[in-house]
Structure formats: C-alpha cells, structure tokens
Scaffold this motif. Structure first.
Motif, mmCIF file in Angstrom:
data_model
loop_
_atom_site.group_PDB
_atom_site.id
_atom_site.type_symbol
_atom_site.label_atom_id
_atom_site.label_comp_id
_atom_site.label_asym_id
_atom_site.label_seq_id
_atom_site.Cartn_x
_atom_site.Cartn_y
_atom_site.Cartn_z
ATOM 1 N N SER A 1 66.921 9.517 72.386
ATOM 2 C CA SER A 1 67.458 8.753 73.518
ATOM 3 C C SER A 1 68.967 8.916 73.626
ATOM 4 C CB SER A 1 67.090 7.278 73.394
ATOM 5 O OG SER A 1 67.765 6.675 72.299
ATOM 6 N N VAL A 2 69.659 8.968 72.477
ATOM 7 C CA VAL A 2 71.114 9.147 72.496
ATOM 8 C C VAL A 2 71.460 10.582 72.893
ATOM 9 C CG1 VAL A 2 73.206 9.161 71.087
ATOM 10 C CG2 VAL A 2 71.560 7.300 70.842
ATOM 11 N N GLU A 3 70.733 11.538 72.340
ATOM 12 C CA GLU A 3 71.000 12.956 72.654
ATOM 13 C C GLU A 3 70.797 13.242 74.135
ATOM 14 O OE1 GLU A 3 68.423 15.281 70.244
ATOM 15 O OE2 GLU A 3 69.353 14.667 68.334
ATOM 16 N N ARG A 4 69.759 12.673 74.709
ATOM 17 C CA ARG A 4 69.413 12.952 76.122
ATOM 18 C C ARG A 4 69.935 11.877 77.070
ATOM 19 N NH1 ARG A 4 65.411 16.963 76.393
ATOM 20 N NH2 ARG A 4 65.434 18.059 74.409
ATOM 21 N N ARG A 5 70.715 10.919 76.550
ATOM 22 C CA ARG A 5 71.249 9.816 77.359
ATOM 23 C C ARG A 5 70.115 9.107 78.106
ATOM 24 N NH1 ARG A 5 76.789 10.320 78.394
ATOM 25 N NH2 ARG A 5 76.565 9.507 80.503
ATOM 26 N N THR B 1 60.077 -4.403 73.708
ATOM 27 C CA THR B 1 59.825 -5.854 73.573
ATOM 28 C C THR B 1 60.136 -6.311 72.149
ATOM 29 O OG1 THR B 1 57.502 -5.442 73.049
ATOM 30 C CG2 THR B 1 58.042 -5.837 75.368
ATOM 31 N N SER B 2 61.132 -5.665 71.509
ATOM 32 C CA SER B 2 61.442 -5.985 70.119
ATOM 33 C C SER B 2 62.946 -5.934 69.880
ATOM 34 C CB SER B 2 60.739 -5.003 69.176
ATOM 35 O OG SER B 2 61.285 -5.060 67.872
ATOM 36 N N GLU B 3 63.493 -7.022 69.360
ATOM 37 C CA GLU B 3 64.917 -7.040 68.998
ATOM 38 C C GLU B 3 65.218 -6.019 67.908
ATOM 39 O OE1 GLU B 3 66.840 -11.372 69.585
ATOM 40 O OE2 GLU B 3 65.176 -11.325 68.154
ATOM 41 N N ALA B 4 64.288 -5.841 66.972
ATOM 42 C CA ALA B 4 64.502 -4.898 65.873
ATOM 43 C C ALA B 4 64.681 -3.479 66.401
ATOM 44 C CB ALA B 4 63.339 -4.958 64.894
ATOM 45 N N ILE B 5 63.932 -3.115 67.432
ATOM 46 C CA ILE B 5 64.041 -1.768 67.997
ATOM 47 C C ILE B 5 65.363 -1.603 68.740
ATOM 48 C CG2 ILE B 5 62.988 -0.117 69.589
ATOM 49 C CD1 ILE B 5 60.284 -1.283 68.904
ATOM 50 N N VAL B 6 65.836 -2.670 69.366
ATOM 51 C CA VAL B 6 67.160 -2.625 70.002
ATOM 52 C C VAL B 6 68.244 -2.407 68.953
ATOM 53 C CG1 VAL B 6 68.887 -4.004 71.243
ATOM 54 C CG2 VAL B 6 66.514 -3.967 72.028
ATOM 55 N N LYS B 7 68.134 -3.098 67.840
ATOM 56 C CA LYS B 7 69.124 -2.928 66.773
ATOM 57 C C LYS B 7 69.057 -1.532 66.158
ATOM 58 C CE LYS B 7 69.386 -7.844 65.720
ATOM 59 N NZ LYS B 7 69.147 -8.937 64.737
ATOM 60 N N ALA B 8 67.883 -0.869 66.321
ATOM 61 C CA ALA B 8 67.738 0.499 65.831
ATOM 62 C C ALA B 8 68.240 1.526 66.842
ATOM 63 C CB ALA B 8 66.279 0.782 65.498
ATOM 64 N N GLY B 9 68.617 1.087 68.065
ATOM 65 C CA GLY B 9 69.193 2.013 69.026
ATOM 66 C C GLY B 9 68.661 1.946 70.437
ATOM 67 N N ALA B 10 67.558 1.221 70.679
ATOM 68 C CA ALA B 10 67.051 1.077 72.049
ATOM 69 C C ALA B 10 68.051 0.300 72.888
ATOM 70 C CB ALA B 10 65.697 0.382 72.046
ATOM 71 N N LEU B 11 67.983 0.449 74.198
ATOM 72 C CA LEU B 11 68.961 -0.203 75.067
ATOM 73 C C LEU B 11 68.694 -1.697 75.241
ATOM 74 C CD1 LEU B 11 71.346 -0.030 77.068
ATOM 75 C CD2 LEU B 11 69.663 0.456 78.870
ATOM 76 N N LEU B 12 67.434 -2.048 75.515
ATOM 77 C CA LEU B 12 67.156 -3.427 75.924
ATOM 78 C C LEU B 12 65.769 -3.868 75.492
ATOM 79 C CD1 LEU B 12 68.043 -5.869 77.818
ATOM 80 C CD2 LEU B 12 66.745 -4.703 79.613
ATOM 81 N N SER B 13 65.672 -5.103 75.017
ATOM 82 C CA SER B 13 64.361 -5.713 74.778
ATOM 83 C C SER B 13 64.192 -6.904 75.706
ATOM 84 C CB SER B 13 64.210 -6.160 73.316
ATOM 85 O OG SER B 13 65.062 -7.249 73.023
ATOM 86 N N ILE B 14 62.968 -7.068 76.170
ATOM 87 C CA ILE B 14 62.607 -8.186 77.037
ATOM 88 C C ILE B 14 61.460 -8.911 76.347
ATOM 89 C CG2 ILE B 14 61.832 -8.865 79.342
ATOM 90 C CD1 ILE B 14 62.707 -5.993 80.254
ATOM 91 N N LEU B 15 61.703 -10.130 75.902
ATOM 92 C CA LEU B 15 60.693 -10.847 75.132
ATOM 93 C C LEU B 15 60.791 -12.339 75.393
ATOM 94 C CD1 LEU B 15 61.869 -11.059 71.420
ATOM 95 C CD2 LEU B 15 63.293 -10.123 73.192
ATOM 96 N N PRO B 16 59.786 -13.102 75.004
ATOM 97 C CA PRO B 16 59.849 -14.543 75.221
ATOM 98 C C PRO B 16 60.951 -15.200 74.401
ATOM 99 C CG PRO B 16 57.600 -13.836 74.775
ATOM 100 C CD PRO B 16 58.493 -12.671 74.456
ATOM 101 N N ASN B 17 61.443 -16.302 74.910
ATOM 102 C CA ASN B 17 62.304 -17.184 74.121
ATOM 103 C C ASN B 17 61.371 -17.972 73.210
ATOM 104 O OD1 ASN B 17 63.557 -19.713 73.335
ATOM 105 N ND2 ASN B 17 65.184 -19.239 74.785
ATOM 106 N N TYR B 18 61.368 -17.658 71.904
ATOM 107 C CA TYR B 18 60.354 -18.202 71.008
ATOM 108 C C TYR B 18 60.446 -19.724 70.874
ATOM 109 C CZ TYR B 18 59.734 -13.324 69.676
ATOM 110 O OH TYR B 18 59.501 -11.976 69.698
ATOM 111 N N THR B 19 61.661 -20.252 70.829
ATOM 112 C CA THR B 19 61.805 -21.704 70.719
ATOM 113 C C THR B 19 61.209 -22.388 71.939
ATOM 114 O OG1 THR B 19 63.812 -21.459 69.382
ATOM 115 C CG2 THR B 19 63.436 -23.601 70.407
ATOM 116 N N TYR B 20 61.482 -21.837 73.114
ATOM 117 C CA TYR B 20 60.931 -22.457 74.316
ATOM 118 C C TYR B 20 59.421 -22.257 74.409
ATOM 119 C CZ TYR B 20 60.696 -24.501 78.886
ATOM 120 O OH TYR B 20 60.398 -25.360 79.923
ATOM 121 N N THR B 21 58.919 -21.161 73.869
ATOM 122 C CA THR B 21 57.461 -20.977 73.819
ATOM 123 C C THR B 21 56.822 -22.105 73.020
ATOM 124 O OG1 THR B 21 57.598 -18.564 74.044
ATOM 125 C CG2 THR B 21 55.594 -19.450 73.056
#
Length: 326
Positions: free
Chosen positions: A238-242, A248-268
């Motif tokens: 993704s970085v090489e090809r821009r 849907t995972s914060e962990a994957i965002v921290k590994a380099g993905a641009l954006l995660s979209i997931l529920p607010n767990y506390t509000y769930t």
C-alpha cells in the motif's frame, strides 16, 4: 476466619418483632413498597479478557445504573471451551436463573445459545456472527461491524471521485458480506473489484493481480485474508503503490492501513443495556433481532495519509475519530 457477630437478646427480640410486623404488612397489603421490589438480574459471560470486551462491558454496566437492573455476576471463560463448559454447568446448577444473559464474544455466545434456550440472550462482539447460527426466538444481538452503508458513506467521502475499490475475500467465510456490498455499488457509485481466495497463500498473488486496477483496498474481517503475514505484505504494498487501505481494525491501522471504521465499543455496551431494559420490561418479548451499532469510531493513520498523499480534511471533523500516531 472472621467471627460471626451475635446481637444481645433484647436487640434480637426487637428485630424479630420488626420482621414479623413487616411480613404482616406485606401479606395484608395489595401494594408492595417500591424500595423492596426485586431488581431484574442480568448475567454477563465474556469469552476472554481483552480490552474491547472490557470497554463494552463497562458501557453496559454504566447503562444499567439507575434502571433497576442488577448485574448478577461476570464470568470469564478464559478463551477455553472446556473452562467455558464447566462455568456454564456451574451457572445452571445455581439459582436464581438470570432473566437476561449478556454474551460477549463468539465462545460465550455459542455456548450460551446452546445451554440456555429459555433465557433471553443478548450477544455482542462476534465477528461475522452469521457464520455461527446466532439466531432463535430468545436471541438478540448487536453486530460487531459497522453497517456496509456506513462504511461506504465514509469511504466515498474520503475517496471523492475515485471509483475502483478492491476486496480480497474467502467466499466460504465472507461471501454473504460481498453479496450485500455488490448490491450497494450503484448507490455509492463504486466499482468493486472482487477477488476470491481459499487460503492465506493465495493472498499475495491476488493482491498483485488487482493492485494496478484499484484506487483503494477494502479489507473486511476475513480470517483467511487477514493474518500476521498478510497484514505486513498489504502494508508494504500500500505504501509502495500509494494505495489507501480501509479496514475494521485499529491494529491494522497501526500496522499501516489508512483508516478503520468500527463500532464505539463503550457505546455498544450502553446500547446493549437499552436492549436488556426493553426485554426485562416486556417479559413476553424474548428477542429484538439483530441491531447495527448506533455509534462508530474512526482510527486514522496520519503517517500513512501523508506517505500516500491523502487529504484528510473531509473527515478530520468526524465526532469520534482517533488520530494515530498522536
């Protein structure tokens, strides 16, 4: 061992008279004092101890305050099916039976569904819940994923005129999700570039086959596609090809993905407490169906956005957004 405190006789006699008087009043009155009314009881069973589950349970506990809902106990199955079976048997042997059970995670949800067919059950935090046959006349649930409409709305806002969205999936595990997404292509003016795989080994070649045809990669929660090895691979490409990667995972965002979209767990958790209140207040209602999460949280990797040249102005004002790294 702590010694038991024994009251003097005169106090015991006075207490006995008071109790007899209270019982007499209750028996001869048609109105039960509000302060003595029994609370509705909910039992919480979580699959294991992880942060997301604990956030959800905290939201549920807060939502129950002041609602005449008593949390009978919280059990941790430790992620072990044998431990879970023993705990479930102990719960069944003890009285009273809870009026509602909150099951958090797939292990808890599947065991509770099997063992408590007569008790209303609310399940949460089960990824791809459709795969586990979590349905029945006593089953209510909240999806652990944002609705496809919500995901695509945010995706379109960020992508602008770019149309081609790639997705790699295992049809056995997430075929239904892709079918639902295909029905939304025209509404959101996207062109889904779909590639099927049946094993982790096929992911690299699948990605290389579509990477030059797509404007963004949409990673859905598919255990065939998302592994430690493939996350590293996808991040590098993704970085090489821009190439923006949405997931849907914060962990994957921290590994380099641009954006995660997931529920607010506390509000769930708070949302689950509202469902519990509805079930408890209407004994003839045993299921409220499957609900989508009411509130979402976005996690955005600002470093990745800068590397691939994505303008974040359109979503930085989102009400519940986490910027990583801070």
């Amino acid at each position: 061992m702590a010694q038991k405190y024994r009251k003097p006789y005169r106090y015991r006699f006075s207490t006995t008279v008071c109790w007899f008087t209270l019982v007499f009043l209750l028996l001869t009155s048609s109105v039960i004092p509000s302060g003595i009314a029994a609370e509705n009881t909910v039992l919480i069973i979580q699959s294991q101890q992880i942060t997301a589950y604990n956030e959800m349970i905290k939201g549920f506990e807060d939502g129950c305050k002041g609602k005449n809902i008593s949390i009978q106990a919280i059990y941790d199955l430790e992620g072990d099916i044998e431990v879970g079976k023993r705990i479930i048997e102990n719960i069944k042997d003890n009285k009273p039976t809870p009026k509602v059970i909150l099951a958090v995670g797939v292990l808890a949800a599947t065991l509770v569904k099997e063992q408590f067919p007569q008790v209303p059950i609310i399940f949460c935090m089960v990824i791809n819940y459709e795969r586990f046959n979590l349905q029945g006349t006593n089953i209510t649930g909240i999806s652990s994923e944002a609705s496809l409409k919500d995901q695509f709305t945010i995706l379109k806002e960020l992508m602008g005129p770019h149309k081609n969205i790639g997705v790699i999936y295992d049809p056995v595990k997430t075929g239904k999700t892709i079918s639902e997404a295909a029905n939304l292509e025209k509404i959101f003016q996207f062109n889904l570039i779909k590639t099927e795989v049946s094993s982790e080994k096929e992911v690299e070649s699948a990605l290389k086959n579509i990477v030059n045809k797509i404007d963004a990669l949409w990673m859905i929660p598919d255990s065939t596609v998302i592994t430690k090895n493939t996350i590293r691979l996808i991040s590098n490409i993704s970085v090489e090809r821009r190439l923006p990667v949405f997931c849907t995972s914060e962990a994957i965002v921290k590994a380099g993905a641009l954006l995660s979209i997931l529920p607010n767990y506390t509000y769930t958790g708070f949302q689950a407490s509202q469902l519990a209140q509805t079930l408890l207040n209407s004994p003839t209602t045993t299921s409220l169906g499957i609900r989508m999460p009411d509130k979402l949280k976005l996690t955005l990797n600002t470093r990745t956005a800068k590397l691939i040249g994505i303008n974040l102005s359109s979503i930085q004002t989102y009400p519940d957004i986490v910027l990583y790294p801070e």
